[in-house]
Design an enzyme around this catalytic site. Structure first.
Site, short mmCIF file in Angstrom:
data_model
loop_
_atom_site.label_atom_id
_atom_site.label_comp_id
_atom_site.label_asym_id
_atom_site.label_seq_id
_atom_site.Cartn_x
_atom_site.Cartn_y
_atom_site.Cartn_z
N CYS A 1 -5.37 -3.23 2.22
CA CYS A 1 -5.22 -3.25 3.68
C CYS A 1 -6.55 -3.39 4.42
O CYS A 1 -7.10 -4.48 4.51
CB CYS A 1 -4.45 -2.01 4.13
N LYS B 1 -9.24 2.36 -2.36
CA LYS B 1 -9.49 1.72 -1.06
C LYS B 1 -10.87 2.10 -0.54
O LYS B 1 -11.22 3.28 -0.46
CB LYS B 1 -8.40 2.15 -0.07
N GLU C 1 0.84 -1.20 0.00
CA GLU C 1 0.00 0.00 0.00
C GLU C 1 0.88 1.25 0.00
O GLU C 1 1.85 1.36 0.76
CB GLU C 1 -0.87 -0.03 1.25
#
EC number: 6.3.5.1
Length: 536
Positions: free
Chosen positions: A148, A112, A46
């Site tokens: 994540c 994300k 990330e």
């Protein structure tokens, strides 16, 4: 002979925040290494392009312009599909993104979905959440992308499955705290069981201010079993093969460190990267003959090498002879530069200068703190002259209770043990000695003392450390109330004392140096209490 349909390379590496050009070169080098090993897809962590976390650099347009130029450079690479973690600004919105590149083409961009805003994370300050899954075609297979926090919840993984993914890659900047690796394995097992998909999880490695990223990238098959495991705390290109509809077991899996080793290595990485990434020529620390400074010295030597460490013993009339003897003993074992500077003449000069102002006032902690502040002044002077950074040696138990001196033993640039409770200090010293006995046994077994007055012991002022640390863990790390802790069987007087000391010493912690975080809640980004505060 097994025919591998798709080989995925997980690029576990140590970026430097803001060094976009340097991080890009690392990614290109890793891509070439992956191509040489037959990989079809390279997945970075990330925000690998910028390092994690860029914080308010993410508010600067020029930062995104530099990222865009770097992505153009990566776009020129042929022969492998790249999944690159980076920030992107689209109009007035900013996203934590992963872009898929192949042979000059942009195959898609994922934003994300779940933005953490707890513990050390502050992503809602910077990013807009994404709303759309991304699945890209790689040969005959469909690869889903998550970032994540997305994998810590059911929905994003389920959406990737619904979009037709055969396998999911997960880009992560997941910082270390105790037992974190086991927790990640458990979470990915849940996602595999829920979706029926295999997952390849790549994590950052390295230190960034108070955060330490432990790497330990891995892959799980459809059954949730770990089939590939990278080492913790080291750069690694982990290869995992997708064949027969599942991720296949790697020939060998890296052994993971045990809990104490993991904490110790996190502290070593935190010191190493803070010093090296910021360009300091070395470190200084005050050596007292006590266990905290001994552990700090051991970590510094393991992180940087003896040639970059300078220890200074600054005895007073209250310093026990065995403290000096034990300090010299440890210096002989580790081989760092060492000096002794007697502080009592300086102390007497201060006291003579203050005599008229102190006339008629009884001695108290003022005189003790003055000794600590003389030592802090000497270390900072040596730091200014040599450019070496001062490592402070106080632990989390002391930071909790204020058993430390502002502008004294708190003076410095990096607090190595800031998130390490005293009981853990003892355990880490014993663990380190199993790797080579560099800490004299008497330093570990002696009752702790600040040695600022005759016959002083820490437990004269504080509850026993096993009690103090247990109360601290419940109140600070688990967020339990005093009443809940008392109900667990702790003496009310001890609990009230620790909570009161914690509250009245907030001003000290606000001025403390940054230090590596090794628990789920340290006194850094994830501890934000008002100094002026009447809530009880």
């Amino acid at each position: 002979m097994v025919v591998f349909n798709m080989r995925i390379a997980l690029a576990q590496f140590n970026p430097v925040v803001g060094d976009i050009a340097g991080n890009t070169r690392k990614i290109l080098d890793l891509a070439q290494a992956a191509i040489a090993q037959g990989a079809d897809v390279l997945v970075t962590p990330e925000l690998a392009l910028t390092g994690y976390s860029p914080e308010d650099l993410l508010l600067r347009d020029s930062f995104y312009q530099a990222c865009s130029a770097a992505m153009d450079q990566l776009l020129e690479l042929d022969g492998i599909t790249l999944v690159i973690g980076h920030p992107v600004k689209l109009g007035h919105e900013r996203f934590n993104a992963a872009t898929v590149l192949r042979d000059g083409n942009r195959l898609g961009q994922y934003h994300k979905m779940l933005l953490p805003n707890n513990e050390v994370f502050d992503e809602c300050r910077y990013f807009t959440p994404g709303a759309t899954p991304l699945v890209f075609q790689q040969g005959e297979h469909k690869v889903g992308v998550l970032i994540c926090e997305d994998v810590w919840s059911v929905d994003p993984a389920a959406e990737a499955a619904d979009a037709g993914a055969d396998v999911v890659v997960v880009l992560n900047a997941s910082p270390f705290h105790r037992n974190k690796i086991e927790t990640r394995h458990e979470v990915l097992r849940y996602r595999s069981e829920e979706t029926g998909l295999p997952f390849a999880y790549v994590n950052l490695v390295g230190g960034q201010d108070e955060l330490v990223f432990d790497g330990a990238s891995f892959a799980v098959n459809k059954a949730g079993e770990v089939v590939a495991q990278a080492a913790a705390y080291d750069d690694e290109l982990l290869l995992v093969d997708f064949a027969a509809g599942d991720l296949q077991a790697a020939p060998a899996k890296a052994a993971l460190p045990d809990p104490l080793e993991s904490v110790y290595r996190a502290l070593v990485v935190g010191v190493r990267d803070y010093i090296n990434k910021n360009g300091f020529p070395g470190v200084l620390l005050g050596l007292s003959g006590g266990i905290d400074s001994a552990l700090t010295l051991a970590i510094a030597v393991d992180a940087l090498g003896a040639d970059k460490v300078h220890a200074v013993m600054m005895p007073s009339r209250y310093t026990a002879d065995i403290s000096v003897i034990d300090s010299r003993d440890m210096i002989g074992r580790v081989g760092v530069k060492y000096d002794e500077i007697e502080i009592w003449p300086m102390y007497e000069s201060f006291m003579n200068a203050l005599a008229a102002n102190f006339n008629g006032l009884a001695e108290d902690t003022t005189e003790e703190n003055l000794q600590a502040r003389i030592r802090g002044t000497l270390l900072m002077a040596l730091s200014n002259k040599t450019g070496k950074l001062v490592l402070t040696t106080g632990n989390k138990s002391e930071m909790t209770t204020g058993y430390c001196t502002l502008y004294g033993d708190m003076a410095g640039g990096f607090a190595v043990l800031k998130d390490v409770a005293k009981t853990l200090v003892f355990a880490l010293c014993r663990w380190r000695n199993t790797q080579g006995e560099i800490i004299p046994e008497r330093i570990i077994t002696r009752p702790p003392s600040a040695e600022l007055r005759p016959d002083q012991k820490d437990q004269d002022s504080l509850p026993p450390y096993d009690v103090l640390d247990a109360i601290m863990a419940r109140y600070v790390e688990e967020n339990l109330s005093a009443e809940q802790i008392i109900a667990d069987g702790f003496a009310e007087a001890d609990v009230r004392k620790v909570v009161r000391l914690l509250k009245i010493n907030e001003y000290k912690r606000r001025q403390a140096p940054v230090g590596p975080r090794v628990t789920q809640r340290g006194f850094g980004k994830d501890w934000r209490y008002p100094i002026t505060n009447k809530f009880s």
